[in-house]
Design an enzyme around this catalytic site. Structure first.
Site, mmCIF file in Angstrom:
data_model
loop_
_atom_site.group_PDB
_atom_site.id
_atom_site.type_symbol
_atom_site.label_atom_id
_atom_site.label_comp_id
_atom_site.label_asym_id
_atom_site.label_seq_id
_atom_site.Cartn_x
_atom_site.Cartn_y
_atom_site.Cartn_z
ATOM 1 N N HIS A 140 0.850 -1.188 0.000
ATOM 2 C CA HIS A 140 0.000 0.000 0.000
ATOM 3 C C HIS A 140 0.888 1.241 0.000
ATOM 4 C CE1 HIS A 140 -3.236 2.572 2.189
ATOM 5 N NE2 HIS A 140 -3.301 2.732 0.887
ATOM 6 N N ASN A 190 -5.857 3.587 6.486
ATOM 7 C CA ASN A 190 -7.181 4.080 6.094
ATOM 8 C C ASN A 190 -8.261 3.838 7.141
ATOM 9 O OD1 ASN A 190 -6.631 5.427 3.711
ATOM 10 N ND2 ASN A 190 -6.381 3.481 2.635
#
Ligand code: NAD
Length: 282
Positions: A140, A190
């Site tokens: 990520h 997130n």
């Protein structure tokens, strides 16, 4: 295993940045997208980003030329057969990602590692759609990829220690820091960031303050380098909504419900920077 050739799926906001950093670090890169327009835009973005790095004297003109020479663009997924690692950065959609991984599993050599840049989708579920689940992992990257130091590495339930070690070593070669997280909705970054941005959109929706005031309060008050609404525009409101939906659906926790204004803006096509209009105009 030694990684020399890296495939990147998707030439959008993240894909072109990922292609750029691998090519800048000496890897051969094959960048694929289903859209010709997307590929063209991806290559233009890379050239623009390299120009900015020349201007700030971080790289030379010769570095730009050699970086661009290492990138091949293609519309064919079959071009991934020579890749040692593929980083998928296609749209944040479960069906798209599982379809891409199922095809990559057939096309790529058996020892190739398949990574996803997903912001929130379960790596364990993605890995389960392949016959090499131990070689599936989350890489990520953060936006903008050439500037941000972190790679949040997501370990699926099936990911092997060896795959984790290869990816951690790669992060170092890219000049980035890998930090490990286990597979869980939104992972770490997130799960924390997206509810904050969603709440900022609620404060706008409820008329608590203007766009500018919300962003300035978070910048001056919390020492954030960018306000949450400007960050939403940078991420892309469609991507943000997809992540919020994953958090909401996977946890079943109503605290993750997306703000109605976010949904409306996505319906209107006000997707942020990439669309020329989001909370700000570009
Ligand atoms: P984007 O919308 O800018 O780009 C997505 C690209 O994928 C488009 O060019 C599209 O044509 C292409 N695409 C769609 N389906 C495809 C397919 N089947 N095969 C090949 N290409 C395909 O999206 P983005 O912001 O670059 O996001 C890509 C991924 O990165 C998502 O999973 C997102 O969650 C993740 N991510 C985004 C950010 C961010 O700030 N935008 C940050 C970290 C991770």
């Amino acid at each position: 295993m030694t990684i020399k050739t890296v495939g990147v799926i998707g030439a959008g906001t993240m894909g072109n940045g990922i292609a750029q950093v691998f090519a800048s670090s000496g890897f051969k890169v094959i960048m694929q997208d289903i859209s010709d327009e997307g590929l063209k835009h991806g290559m233009t973005s890379i050239a623009g980003s390299l120009d900015r790095l020349i201007k700030s004297e971080k790289i030379t003109e010769a570095d730009k030329v050699s970086t661009l020479e290492r990138i091949t663009e293609t519309a064919e997924l079959s071009s991934m057969k020579g890749a040692d690692l593929v980083v998928e950065a296609a749209s944040e959609n479960f069906e798209i990602k599982t379809q891409v991984f199922a095809e990559l599993d057939k096309i790529c050599k058996p020892e190739a590692i398949l990574a996803s840049n997903t912001s929130s989708i379960s790596l364990t579920k993605i890995a389960a759609t392949t016959n090499r689940a131990d070689k599936v992992i989350g890489m990520h990257f953060m936006n903008p990829v050439p500037l941000m130091k972190l790679i949040e590495v997501i370990r699926a339930l099936q990911t092997s220690d060896e795959t984790c070690a290869v990816v951690e070593g790669l992060a170092e070669k890219l000049g980035k820091t890998a930090l490990m997280a286990n597979d869980s909705p939104g992972f770490v970054a997130n799960r924390i960031l997206v509810p904050m941005i969603n709440e900022a959109i609620f404060t706008l929706h409820e008329g608590v303050a203007t766009v500018e005031a919300i962003d300035e309060i978070m910048k001056l008050g919390m020492n954030h380098p960018i306000g949450p609404l400007a960050l939403a525009d940078l991420i892309g409101l469609d991507v943000l909504l997809s992540i919020t939906r994953v958090l909401q659906n996977e946890t079943g926790d109503p605290k993750f419900r997306p703000c109605p204004l976010l949904i409306k803006m996505v319906d209107a096509g006000y997707l942020g920077r990439k669309a020329g209009r989001g909370f700000y105009e570009y």
